[in-house]
Design a protein around this motif. Structure first.
Motif, PDB file in Angstrom:
ATOM      1  N   ALA A 259     -48.814 -13.504  -4.331  1.00 35.70           N
ATOM      2  CA  ALA A 259     -49.184 -12.950  -5.630  1.00 35.70           C
ATOM      3  C   ALA A 259     -47.950 -12.523  -6.409  1.00 35.70           C
ATOM      4  O   ALA A 259     -47.859 -12.743  -7.624  1.00 35.70           O
TER       5      ALA A 259
ATOM      6  N   ALA B 221     -53.794 -17.206  -9.273  1.00 33.08           N
ATOM      7  CA  ALA B 221     -54.065 -15.820  -9.664  1.00 33.08           C
ATOM      8  C   ALA B 221     -55.552 -15.508  -9.544  1.00 33.08           C
ATOM      9  O   ALA B 221     -55.937 -14.441  -9.034  1.00 33.08           O
ATOM     10  N   ARG B 222     -56.396 -16.403 -10.013  1.00 31.65           N
ATOM     11  CA  ARG B 222     -57.848 -16.158  -9.936  1.00 31.65           C
ATOM     12  C   ARG B 222     -58.322 -16.111  -8.489  1.00 31.65           C
ATOM     13  O   ARG B 222     -59.121 -15.252  -8.108  1.00 31.65           O
TER      14      ARG B 222
ATOM     15  N   GLN C 254     -57.515 -12.950  -6.435  1.00 27.90           N
ATOM     16  CA  GLN C 254     -58.217 -11.741  -6.856  1.00 27.90           C
ATOM     17  C   GLN C 254     -59.636 -11.689  -6.313  1.00 27.90           C
ATOM     18  O   GLN C 254     -60.288 -10.638  -6.391  1.00 27.90           O
ATOM     19  N   ARG C 255     -60.091 -12.777  -5.744  1.00 30.81           N
ATOM     20  CA  ARG C 255     -61.447 -12.833  -5.222  1.00 30.81           C
ATOM     21  C   ARG C 255     -61.486 -12.303  -3.792  1.00 30.81           C
ATOM     22  O   ARG C 255     -60.536 -12.436  -3.026  1.00 30.81           O
ATOM     23  N   SER C 256     -62.614 -11.688  -3.431  1.00 26.97           N
ATOM     24  CA  SER C 256     -62.765 -11.179  -2.064  1.00 26.97           C
ATOM     25  C   SER C 256     -62.847 -12.314  -1.052  1.00 26.97           C
ATOM     26  O   SER C 256     -62.461 -12.149   0.113  1.00 26.97           O
TER      27      SER C 256
ATOM     28  N   SER D  88     -61.194 -15.211  -1.154  1.00 23.16           N
ATOM     29  CA  SER D  88     -60.097 -16.076  -1.574  1.00 23.16           C
ATOM     30  C   SER D  88     -59.920 -17.262  -0.625  1.00 23.16           C
ATOM     31  O   SER D  88     -59.829 -17.100   0.594  1.00 23.16           O
TER      32      SER D  88
END
Length: 422
Positions: free
Chosen positions: A135, A314-315, A318-320, A322
């Motif tokens: 990240a 990036a998207r 940010q997801r749980s 991922s």
């Protein structure tokens, strides 16, 4: 910064040692006034020992009573030499390559890594840390300066590639053992499938009618007068042409020695020769490469690709759930299992790690020694004195106490000998 408890402990010991010195001085005065010879002998020798050890201890750190007596304030006066000697000692005694490699070998790092990775939770922990690093890398990639530098480096690298030589090697590789003919077979199969599409057949029929109407309008008009539908005729002509093409495709597909295949072989061989020997052709290939890379659309496509990749990363991170993290976790778990189950892999891991340490150790140990020496030399004299005194000063105060009492006992012993001799 020195620990407060150590500072307080040093202060207590200083007061105790100084109190002992003052006590024997008072005792000496009282003994002289009272005529206590034995007590006076003890106090006199104890005072001498206390003063001598006080001077010796203080001289390590500063000038006694502020008087610049030669060979005092030893630590601050020899700070640079002490820094160099300490750095060399650590480098030579603790960081020599043989010792580091031996310690690494005895630690069996592959086994430790495998055990750690297979411990529940550690794989996810490492994957999470890697995602954090990734990240941060994505944020770094978002900097326009970094993006411009990356794209510039990518174009420059692509521009330095010998495209003609690369194409020649690729074609030569494809022609080994007739692999390029497999491409021909695939192309023929796809072409036959495409020609069987009804929409394609209708397009051919309409094209034939349109061309005939444009080139031969009188003939088409005459056909209409005699009752022949031009559209139906176009479909029959299109079907005949496509049937003939299908026949040719089947013929080439079935015959490995078909003249069309041989012609393809000759064409590829000619291009390989031209890419290797024809300087004019090579120059045209290189020019085409430069024009392609310089085209604005290429730069725009690379920037869009860069932005799309960065935005997707990036998207996702940010997801749980991922996908990147999940794949990293799977890779970490697979590595741990492979290391645990495969002795050869563990041995290879350890060997590569040892070789890495052997290659990096000399430079790192010299760099660390220089860092230690430079850090110590940069300290202020009072900071160095304070840190060292807090670390070892408490023990030095015991030397003062020992000097006081041992000196007194020696004084008693000497007085006893003089009385016995008399």
């Amino acid at each position: 910064m020195a620990h407060p408890d150590k500072v307080a402990g040093l202060a207590r010991m200083k007061r105790l040692a100084t109190g002992a010195l003052v006590a024997v001085a008072v005792l000496l005065v009282v003994a002289r006034l009272q005529g206590w010879h034995w007590v006076g002998a003890f106090a006199e020798a104890a005072l001498i020992g206390a003063l001598a050890d006080w001077f010796a201890v203080v001289a390590l750190f500063r000038h006694p009573l502020g008087v610049p007596v030669p060979h005092t304030a030893i630590l601050p006066r020899n700070k640079a030499r002490l820094a160099d000697n300490l750095a060399e000692f650590i480098r030579d005694r603790f960081l020599d390559t043989a010792s580091l490699v031996a310690r690494l070998r005895s630690a069996q790092p592959a086994e430790r890594v495998a055990a750690w990775l297979r411990t529940p939770g550690n794989g996810d922990l490492l994957a999470g840390r890697l995602v954090v690093v990734l990240a941060e890398s994505v944020d770094f990639m978002d900097d326009p300066r970094v993006r411009r530098l990356f794209l510039h480096a990518l174009r420059r690298r692509a521009g330095s590639i010998d495209m003609a030589d690369g194409l020649g090697r690729l074609l030569a590789l494809l022609t080994e053992q007739g692999r390029h003919q497999a491409l021909v077979d695939e192309a023929l199969a796809r072409l036959a499938h495409w020609l069987d599409d009804p929409a394609v057949r209708q397009s051919f029929a309409r094209m034939i009618v349109d061309v005939a109407g444009h080139e031969y309008p009188k003939v088409v008009a005459t056909l209409g007068l005699v009752g022949i539908n031009p559209a139906e005729l176009g479909e029959r002509v299109s079907a005949g042409i496509l049937t003939g093409v299908h026949g040719l495709i089947d013929e080439v597909a079935r015959d490995p020695a078909h003249p069309r295949r041989q012609a393809f072989d000759e064409l590829i061989a000619a291009y390989i020769d031209r890419l290797g020997d024809d300087q004019g052709f090579r120059a045209r290939v290189d020019q085409a490469k430069r024009e392609f890379l310089a085209h604005p659309a290429v730069g725009a496509s690379l920037r869009e690709l860069w932005d799309d990749l960065r935005a997707w990363l990036a998207r996702d991170m940010q997801r749980s759930d991922s996908r990147v993290r999940r794949h990293l976790g799977s890779a970490v778990a697979a590595l741990g299992a492979a290391l645990a189950d495969n002795p050869s892999l563990r041995e290879s891991f350890n060997e590569h790690l040892e070789r890495t340490v052997e290659s990096l150790a000399p430079e790192l140990r010299d760099g660390l020694a220089q860092h230690i020496a430079a850090t110590m030399k940069a300290w202020k004299d009072e900071d160095l004195v304070r840190e060292v005194e807090v670390s070892v000063g408490r023990d030095l105060q015991f030397i003062r106490l020992n000097g006081t009492f041992v000196g007194g006992l020696i004084g008693l012993a000497l007085y006893a000998l003089t009385q016995y001799a008399a």
